[in-house]
Write a protein that holds these residues in place. Structure first.
Motif, short mmCIF file in Angstrom:
data_model
loop_
_atom_site.label_atom_id
_atom_site.label_comp_id
_atom_site.label_asym_id
_atom_site.label_seq_id
_atom_site.Cartn_x
_atom_site.Cartn_y
_atom_site.Cartn_z
N GLN A 131 14.10 10.27 84.82
CA GLN A 131 13.65 9.23 85.74
C GLN A 131 12.83 9.82 86.88
N LEU B 194 10.83 2.95 79.02
CA LEU B 194 11.46 1.64 78.84
C LEU B 194 11.40 1.28 77.36
N GLU B 195 12.42 0.57 76.90
CA GLU B 195 12.43 0.09 75.53
C GLU B 195 11.68 -1.24 75.47
N ARG B 196 11.27 -1.62 74.28
CA ARG B 196 10.58 -2.89 74.11
C ARG B 196 11.48 -4.04 74.58
N GLY B 197 10.90 -4.92 75.37
CA GLY B 197 11.65 -6.04 75.90
C GLY B 197 12.41 -5.73 77.18
N GLN B 198 12.44 -4.47 77.60
CA GLN B 198 13.18 -4.09 78.81
C GLN B 198 12.33 -4.35 80.05
N GLN B 199 13.01 -4.77 81.11
CA GLN B 199 12.34 -5.08 82.38
C GLN B 199 13.18 -4.54 83.53
N ILE B 200 12.53 -3.90 84.49
CA ILE B 200 13.25 -3.34 85.63
C ILE B 200 12.51 -3.67 86.92
N THR C 27 7.80 -5.58 89.52
CA THR C 27 8.47 -5.64 88.23
C THR C 27 7.72 -4.80 87.21
N CYS D 143 6.29 2.90 77.36
CA CYS D 143 6.81 1.60 76.91
C CYS D 143 6.98 1.64 75.40
N ALA E 253 7.61 -4.34 83.22
CA ALA E 253 8.08 -5.01 82.00
C ALA E 253 7.43 -4.38 80.79
N CYS E 254 8.26 -4.02 79.82
CA CYS E 254 7.78 -3.47 78.54
C CYS E 254 7.87 -4.59 77.51
#
Length: 283
Positions: free
Chosen positions: A27, A172-178, A216, A248, A218-219
């Protein structure tokens, strides 16, 4: 002297690529390791603190992530400067949200570590640390044999990135959002955050006045690279304080080319090359 108490792990330069010898940081954000302090490094920090105080500035601080960068360059040729793409890659690999300035790589046959420290402070690295808005410094050393002499190889790296991030995954994985959160440091204010996704969409969420920022990441379904850029105002001038990629749906790069691609010598070839690079980046 390696960071985090681990054994020094210089990068490997084979086949025209540069690969760090230690595992990648998971990270960006708060440092996850510390620098093991050699006597020379302590002297350097003391010398820099004295000079900074005389100039009315905050003293540079040791940072484990910057020490990890310095460690990676222990095998580097002292007479060769790394190109910006290599510096950015190794900095991001170590968890830094911005690239360090060109590390100083030097060999000393001096036994007195105070003299070595004085020479380091007087070098370009010392100047960069003292002129930085928010200086972080790292150092690594190793003993070498050259003929009958024992030399000390020293790598000193400096980061000027006046920003503090909450932890941000490098992948980030597909569909992941932070949520990307943080604040500017060193007197910088009024942050601006730009985020581009793998599809080329650019977002610039409005930020409140002050030092804090939020955005945000988003992946989506398309793998690729999310690029984050953070800017801030310091004494009336806008400047870049952080720029880093987030992978991503795929692994971050594991190595970087040591040399850039050959550039065409003729004007027409240079025009074609520029067009190809622009289109590749847009894609």
């Amino acid at each position: 002297t390696p960071a985090g108490g681990a054994r020094a792990a210089p990068a490997e330069g084979k086949g025209g690529t540069f690969t760090p010898g230690r595992p990648a940081a998971e990270q960006y954000g708060p440092e996850g390791s510390s620098c093991r302090m050699s006597a020379t490094f302590r002297y350097v920090l003391d010398e820099l603190a004295t000079a900074a105080k005389q100039n009315g500035r905050a003293p540079p601080e040791a940072d484990g992530r910057v020490c990890a960068v310095a460690e990676s360059f222990l095998g580097w040729d002292p007479g060769t400067a790394a190109r910006p793409a290599v510096l950015a890659f190794v900095s991001h690999w170590s968890g830094l949200p911005a690239a360090v300035s060109t590390p100083i790589v030097a060999e000393f046959d001096v036994k007195d570590q105070r003299i070595v420290a004085e020479r380091i402070v007087q070098s370009a690295a010392g100047t960069a640390a003292l002129n930085a808005v928010h200086a972080r410094i790292g150092m690594a050393t190793k003993q070498m044999r050259k003929g009958k002499d024992t030399l000390t190889k020293v790598v000193i790296a400096v980061l000027d990135s006046p920003v503090q991030l909450d932890p941000v995954p490098r992948r980030l994985e597909r569909g992941q959002q932070i949520k990307l959160k943080g604040r500017l440091l060193g007197g910088a204010k009024d942050p601006k955050v730009y985020v581009s996704d793998p599809a080329g969409n650019l977002a610039a969420p409005e930020q409140p006045a002050g030092e804090a920022f939020e955005a945000t990441l988003a992946c989506g379904d398309r793998p690729g690279r999310i690029q984050v850029e953070i800017r801030g105002d310091l004494e009336g001038s806008s400047g870049l304080v952080a720029s880093f990629p987030v992978a991503c749906g795929q692994e971050p790069p594991g190595s970087v080319a040591l040399a850039a691609e050959p550039w065409p010598a003729d004007a027409a070839g240079a025009e074609r090359k520029i067009l190809e690079l622009v289109n590749a980046e847009r894609a």
